[in-house]
Design a protein around this motif. Structure first.
Motif, PDB file in Angstrom:
ATOM      1  N   SER A 316      32.515  29.588  58.594  1.00 48.90           N
ATOM      2  CA  SER A 316      31.160  30.142  58.766  1.00 48.90           C
ATOM      3  C   SER A 316      30.638  30.809  57.496  1.00 48.90           C
ATOM      4  CB  SER A 316      31.130  31.150  59.923  1.00 48.90           C
ATOM      5  OG  SER A 316      31.581  30.563  61.111  1.00 48.90           O
ATOM      6  N   GLY A 317      31.250  30.472  56.366  1.00 49.45           N
ATOM      7  CA  GLY A 317      30.816  31.064  55.106  1.00 49.45           C
ATOM      8  C   GLY A 317      31.296  32.481  54.893  1.00 49.45           C
ATOM      9  N   HIS A 318      32.200  32.980  55.765  1.00 53.01           N
ATOM     10  CA  HIS A 318      32.652  34.371  55.669  1.00 53.01           C
ATOM     11  C   HIS A 318      34.170  34.467  55.647  1.00 53.01           C
ATOM     12  CE1 HIS A 318      28.533  35.460  56.343  1.00 53.01           C
ATOM     13  NE2 HIS A 318      28.529  34.915  57.537  1.00 53.01           N
ATOM     14  N   GLY A 319      34.837  33.466  55.120  1.00 50.73           N
ATOM     15  CA  GLY A 319      36.293  33.514  55.078  1.00 50.73           C
ATOM     16  C   GLY A 319      36.859  32.341  54.313  1.00 50.73           C
ATOM     17  N   VAL A 320      38.180  32.260  54.324  1.00 56.81           N
ATOM     18  CA  VAL A 320      38.909  31.191  53.635  1.00 56.81           C
ATOM     19  C   VAL A 320      39.776  30.474  54.652  1.00 56.81           C
ATOM     20  CG1 VAL A 320      40.586  30.656  51.838  1.00 56.81           C
ATOM     21  CG2 VAL A 320      38.915  32.487  51.474  1.00 56.81           C
ATOM     22  N   CYS A 321      39.727  29.154  54.625  1.00 60.53           N
ATOM     23  CA  CYS A 321      40.512  28.354  55.557  1.00 60.53           C
ATOM     24  C   CYS A 321      41.931  28.194  55.014  1.00 60.53           C
ATOM     25  CB  CYS A 321      39.862  26.989  55.751  1.00 60.53           C
ATOM     26  SG  CYS A 321      40.698  25.945  56.971  1.00 60.53           S
ATOM     27  N   THR A 322      42.919  28.555  55.828  1.00 59.00           N
ATOM     28  CA  THR A 322      44.323  28.412  55.455  1.00 59.00           C
ATOM     29  C   THR A 322      45.028  27.557  56.504  1.00 59.00           C
ATOM     30  OG1 THR A 322      45.087  30.357  56.680  1.00 59.00           O
ATOM     31  CG2 THR A 322      44.226  30.715  54.450  1.00 59.00           C
ATOM     32  N   ALA A 323      46.315  27.348  56.295  1.00 61.07           N
ATOM     33  CA  ALA A 323      47.092  26.556  57.245  1.00 61.07           C
ATOM     34  C   ALA A 323      47.160  27.224  58.608  1.00 61.07           C
ATOM     35  CB  ALA A 323      48.506  26.322  56.699  1.00 61.07           C
ATOM     36  N   ASN A 324      46.967  28.529  58.651  1.00 62.24           N
ATOM     37  CA  ASN A 324      47.017  29.257  59.916  1.00 62.24           C
ATOM     38  C   ASN A 324      45.639  29.595  60.452  1.00 62.24           C
ATOM     39  OD1 ASN A 324      49.858  29.338  60.015  1.00 62.24           O
ATOM     40  ND2 ASN A 324      49.873  31.022  58.547  1.00 62.24           N
ATOM     41  N   GLY A 325      44.611  28.968  59.907  1.00 63.95           N
ATOM     42  CA  GLY A 325      43.255  29.228  60.384  1.00 63.95           C
ATOM     43  C   GLY A 325      42.462  30.023  59.373  1.00 63.95           C
ATOM     44  N   CYS A 326      41.308  30.512  59.816  1.00 57.38           N
ATOM     45  CA  CYS A 326      40.421  31.252  58.930  1.00 57.38           C
ATOM     46  C   CYS A 326      40.958  32.653  58.661  1.00 57.38           C
ATOM     47  CB  CYS A 326      39.023  31.358  59.548  1.00 57.38           C
ATOM     48  SG  CYS A 326      38.101  29.802  59.589  1.00 57.38           S
ATOM     49  N   VAL A 327      40.933  33.033  57.405  1.00 62.32           N
ATOM     50  CA  VAL A 327      41.191  34.408  57.005  1.00 62.32           C
ATOM     51  C   VAL A 327      39.851  34.994  56.615  1.00 62.32           C
ATOM     52  CG1 VAL A 327      42.359  35.928  55.383  1.00 62.32           C
ATOM     53  CG2 VAL A 327      43.517  33.881  56.230  1.00 62.32           C
ATOM     54  N   CYS A 328      39.343  35.907  57.437  1.00 60.24           N
ATOM     55  CA  CYS A 328      37.972  36.386  57.293  1.00 60.24           C
ATOM     56  C   CYS A 328      37.835  37.375  56.148  1.00 60.24           C
ATOM     57  CB  CYS A 328      37.502  37.040  58.589  1.00 60.24           C
ATOM     58  SG  CYS A 328      37.523  35.927  60.025  1.00 60.24           S
ATOM     59  N   ASP A 329      36.655  37.357  55.528  1.00 54.74           N
ATOM     60  CA  ASP A 329      36.324  38.360  54.524  1.00 54.74           C
ATOM     61  C   ASP A 329      36.174  39.717  55.195  1.00 54.74           C
ATOM     62  OD1 ASP A 329      36.253  36.314  52.658  1.00 54.74           O
ATOM     63  OD2 ASP A 329      34.081  36.035  52.844  1.00 54.74           O
ATOM     64  N   ALA A 330      36.236  40.758  54.371  1.00 56.88           N
ATOM     65  CA  ALA A 330      36.038  42.100  54.896  1.00 56.88           C
ATOM     66  C   ALA A 330      34.662  42.190  55.546  1.00 56.88           C
ATOM     67  CB  ALA A 330      36.157  43.133  53.775  1.00 56.88           C
ATOM     68  N   GLY A 331      34.628  42.755  56.731  1.00 52.70           N
ATOM     69  CA  GLY A 331      33.370  42.906  57.452  1.00 52.70           C
ATOM     70  C   GLY A 331      33.107  41.835  58.481  1.00 52.70           C
ATOM     71  N   TRP A 332      34.017  40.837  58.588  1.00 51.11           N
ATOM     72  CA  TRP A 332      33.816  39.742  59.530  1.00 51.11           C
ATOM     73  C   TRP A 332      35.073  39.540  60.361  1.00 51.11           C
ATOM     74  CZ3 TRP A 332      29.058  37.699  60.096  1.00 51.11           C
ATOM     75  CH2 TRP A 332      28.136  37.975  59.088  1.00 51.11           C
ATOM     76  N   PHE A 345      33.802  49.998  62.803  1.00 50.20           N
ATOM     77  CA  PHE A 345      34.965  49.300  62.265  1.00 50.20           C
ATOM     78  C   PHE A 345      34.576  48.604  60.961  1.00 50.20           C
ATOM     79  CE2 PHE A 345      35.751  49.736  66.747  1.00 50.20           C
ATOM     80  CZ  PHE A 345      37.105  50.018  66.824  1.00 50.20           C
ATOM     81  N   TYR A 346      35.578  48.394  60.106  1.00 48.93           N
ATOM     82  CA  TYR A 346      35.304  47.730  58.833  1.00 48.93           C
ATOM     83  C   TYR A 346      36.602  47.142  58.292  1.00 48.93           C
ATOM     84  CZ  TYR A 346      37.525  51.531  56.214  1.00 48.93           C
ATOM     85  OH  TYR A 346      38.424  52.418  55.704  1.00 48.93           O
ATOM     86  N   GLY A 347      36.484  46.461  57.146  1.00 46.29           N
ATOM     87  CA  GLY A 347      37.653  45.941  56.443  1.00 46.29           C
ATOM     88  C   GLY A 347      38.037  44.546  56.886  1.00 46.29           C
ATOM     89  N   ASP A 348      39.171  44.062  56.370  1.00 47.57           N
ATOM     90  CA  ASP A 348      39.685  42.742  56.701  1.00 47.57           C
ATOM     91  C   ASP A 348      40.038  42.681  58.180  1.00 47.57           C
ATOM     92  OD1 ASP A 348      39.454  42.130  54.043  1.00 47.57           O
ATOM     93  OD2 ASP A 348      41.529  42.582  53.557  1.00 47.57           O
ATOM     94  N   GLY A 349      39.439  41.728  58.875  1.00 45.26           N
ATOM     95  CA  GLY A 349      39.700  41.605  60.296  1.00 45.26           C
ATOM     96  C   GLY A 349      39.075  42.706  61.126  1.00 45.26           C
ATOM     97  N   CYS A 350      38.277  43.561  60.484  1.00 44.91           N
ATOM     98  CA  CYS A 350      37.613  44.673  61.194  1.00 44.91           C
ATOM     99  C   CYS A 350      38.618  45.538  61.938  1.00 44.91           C
ATOM    100  CB  CYS A 350      36.564  44.134  62.167  1.00 44.91           C
ATOM    101  SG  CYS A 350      35.271  43.135  61.410  1.00 44.91           S
ATOM    102  N   ASN A 351      39.766  45.790  61.316  1.00 38.74           N
ATOM    103  CA  ASN A 351      40.818  46.543  62.003  1.00 38.74           C
ATOM    104  C   ASN A 351      40.933  47.979  61.519  1.00 38.74           C
ATOM    105  OD1 ASN A 351      41.783  46.047  59.466  1.00 38.74           O
ATOM    106  ND2 ASN A 351      43.606  44.944  60.105  1.00 38.74           N
ATOM    107  N   GLN A 352      39.961  48.445  60.727  1.00 41.25           N
ATOM    108  CA  GLN A 352      39.971  49.832  60.283  1.00 41.25           C
ATOM    109  C   GLN A 352      38.765  50.557  60.870  1.00 41.25           C
ATOM    110  OE1 GLN A 352      41.102  50.431  56.025  1.00 41.25           O
ATOM    111  NE2 GLN A 352      40.904  48.203  55.877  1.00 41.25           N
ATOM    112  N   THR A 353      38.974  51.807  61.226  1.00 39.45           N
ATOM    113  CA  THR A 353      37.919  52.587  61.869  1.00 39.45           C
ATOM    114  C   THR A 353      37.226  53.483  60.858  1.00 39.45           C
ATOM    115  OG1 THR A 353      39.517  54.296  62.480  1.00 39.45           O
ATOM    116  CG2 THR A 353      39.072  52.558  64.103  1.00 39.45           C
TER     117      THR A 353
END
Length: 547
Positions: A316-332, A345-353
């Motif tokens: 979707s223009g907001h990550g990198v495709c790897t062998a394990n699927g999309c690795v999203c950019d920070a914020g997505w 929430f913010y950061g890689d995978g939106c896992n930071q508060t």
């Protein structure tokens, strides 16, 4: 009769069974006249969708297909080998069962050879197609025209419509963009639906299991057609050789595994199973030119099981495709990186508060707080300083007398908070003391020093001149009197005169003192006698000369 093998696609979980029957003496090289080929003029009936809905109304109502949304599971696909006997017969079956945890990202429908293979048209081996695509596991999929090699039915590969059946009804298997699995009969409108389009779609013949129940009889009614080369349509369903299963037996076996929905894809001599690019099944066709060997038949479309891929490929223009699927950019976030971070929430995978307070909004990439009007600070914890307001507290108040304003709106007619009032009270007292001190200092510095007027200076000058004149006059008078005293006649009263002075004068005049006399003579007007002294001579002068 040609050697036959039957292959099935099982889903929920997604499973494949590759079943091969033993060859007979009449096997032919690359034979295309399988008894399981249902129709002479191509694979699949030509009934309209309206006909299918009418046929299914007894058991399926107005719903001609089933949908399932599988839970998202991690991990790679796995395949196992099985060998078992068919209950009630002496036949044995063996094949492969493949479990695909994430069909949306791990299963694809491929055209023969490469993209555009259905348009040429062409037929190639499953090994060739699977090797070029990097499939972990692969098998033949849809039906095809045995004469021209054209792909039959609906074919969607990677979101691209390869072939449109134009509404001709066959049992379908597809995966929509949201991951929904679809089984059954589809209208033209449903196939072309763009609100949630198909990512993968392939047509089969006979819906084996529907909602966990054998659905072959209903399929015979929906797909009824007597134009196949091998006889009645029921022959296609019932045929069984020395080994393998007919469709009834296969449906019962799948049901015992807990399979919910199953679609029968192209089988017979077309059945081919490939693992990591190598043939893993036993083909029925003899090879050319040496018939002692068996070779896989060239087929049409292929089902490819691969490592998790990205849907869409650019995440979707907001990550990198790897062998394990999309690795999203920070914020997505999300499997395809199409969803922004939730508030807070913010950061890689939106896992930071975020730690923003007072209504501050969090930057989903870096976690920085964007403060609302009236607040500032890293977490928006500070109210605007007095005299400032607005976003980031960058605007100055314009109130009369430099009074503070509302920190959010800048209004001068504002009720300030209790803590602000306390701050103002404390600050006011401090500032007042400082201001009064400063004012006193400035007043003293600028206060005029006492000074004489011009008249006063004239009077003072005249007075000083008079005093100087008087002093000079007095000195002159003294001088004059001194001179007059020196001219007074002898015989007058005398005052004290130092002996040394007298002696000096006597020495100068030639007067000699009698050394024999022990005392000097002193004359006094009060007595006629002489008085002698060893130390001094006293002379009297007029009193007015005694200055």
């Amino acid at each position: 009769m040609a050697a036959v093998s039957v292959k099935y696609l099982l889903l929920w979980p997604l499973l494949w069974l590759c079943v091969r029957e033993s060859e007979t003496e009449n096997s032919r090289v690359f034979s295309d006249d399988d008894p399981l080929r249902p129709y002479a003029r191509g694979h699949g009936p030509s009934h309209s969708h309206r006909h299918v809905r009418d046929c299914l109304s007894v058991t399926g109502g107005n719903t001609a297909h089933e949908t399932r949304t599988p839970p998202h599971h991690g991990g790679d696909p796995e395949a196992t080998v099985f060998v078992s006997n068919v209950p009630g017969s002496s036949r044995w079956v063996y094949g492969h069962m493949t479990v695909v945890p994430d069909p949306l990202r791990q299963l694809s429908v491929l055209e023969p050879g490469q993209p555009g293979g259905c348009e040429r048209p062409q037929r190639v081996s499953v090994e060739e197609t699977a090797g070029a695509a990097g499939c972990l596991y692969a098998q033949n999929a849809g039906f095809f025209n045995t004469e021209s090699g054209a792909c039959l039915g609906n074919v969607v590969s990677g979101g691209r419509m390869v072939r449109d059946s134009g509404g001709v009804q066959n049992a379908q298997f597809g995966i929509r963009r949201d991951g929904t699995l679809v089984f059954g009969y589809l209208s033209q409108e449903q196939v072309l639906d763009r609100s949630n389009p198909f990512e993968q779609l392939v047509s089969g013949v006979v819906w084996l299991l529907r909602n966990g129940e054998v659905y072959i009889n209903q399929s015979l009614e929906a797909e009824c057609d007597e134009t196949q080369e091998t006889g009645k349509f029921r022959t296609f369903v019932d045929v069984t050789g020395v080994r393998g299963m007919n469709l009834w037996e296969m449906a019962a076996s799948l049901r015992s595994y807990g399979v919910v929905n199953a679609i029968n894809l192209d089988g017979g001599g077309s059945s081919t199973f490939v693992i990591n690019g190598s043939l893993a099944s036993y083909p029925s066709d003899h090879c050319k030119p040496d018939s002692r060997w068996r070779c896989a038949r060239h087929v049409s479309t292929v089902l490819c099981v691969h490592r998790r891929r990205c849907q869409p490929a650019d995440c979707s223009g907001h990550g990198v495709c790897t062998a394990n699927g999309c690795v999203c950019d920070a914020g997505w976030r999300g499997d395809n990186c199409s969803q922004a971070c939730l508030p807070g929430f913010y950061g890689d995978g939106c896992n930071q508060t975020c730690a923003c307070v007072n209504g501050g909004s969090c930057d989903p990439v870096h976690g920085r707080c964007s403060c609302p009007a009236g607040f500032h600070g890293q977490t928006c914890e500070n109210v605007c300083a007095l005299g400032f307001f607005g976003p980031a507290c960058l605007q100055e108040c314009v109130c009369d007398h430099q009074c503070p304003c509302d920190p959010q709106t800048g209004s001068c007619n504002a009720t300030l908070r209790a803590e602000t009032n306390h701050t103002l009270h404390t600050a006011g007292r401090c500032l007042a003391n400082q201001m009064f001190t400063l004012w006193r200092r400035e007043e003293e510095e600028h206060r005029e020093q006492p000074r004489l007027t011009e008249r006063a200076w004239v009077l003072l000058s005249c007075s000083l001149a008079a005093l100087l004149s008087l002093s000079l006059l007095l000195h002159l008078l003294r001088a004059c009197r001194g001179a007059a005293c020196q001219r007074e006649p002898e015989g007058l009263d005398y005052s004290y005169v130092p002996l040394t002075h007298i002696n000096g004068d006597a020495g100068k005049s030639g007067f000699q003192v009698d050394d024999s006399d022990s005392q000097d003579e002193i004359w006094s007007p009060s007595r006629s006698g002489r008085t002698t002294s060893k130390t001094s001579l006293i002379a009297q002068t007029p009193a007015e000369c005694n200055l």
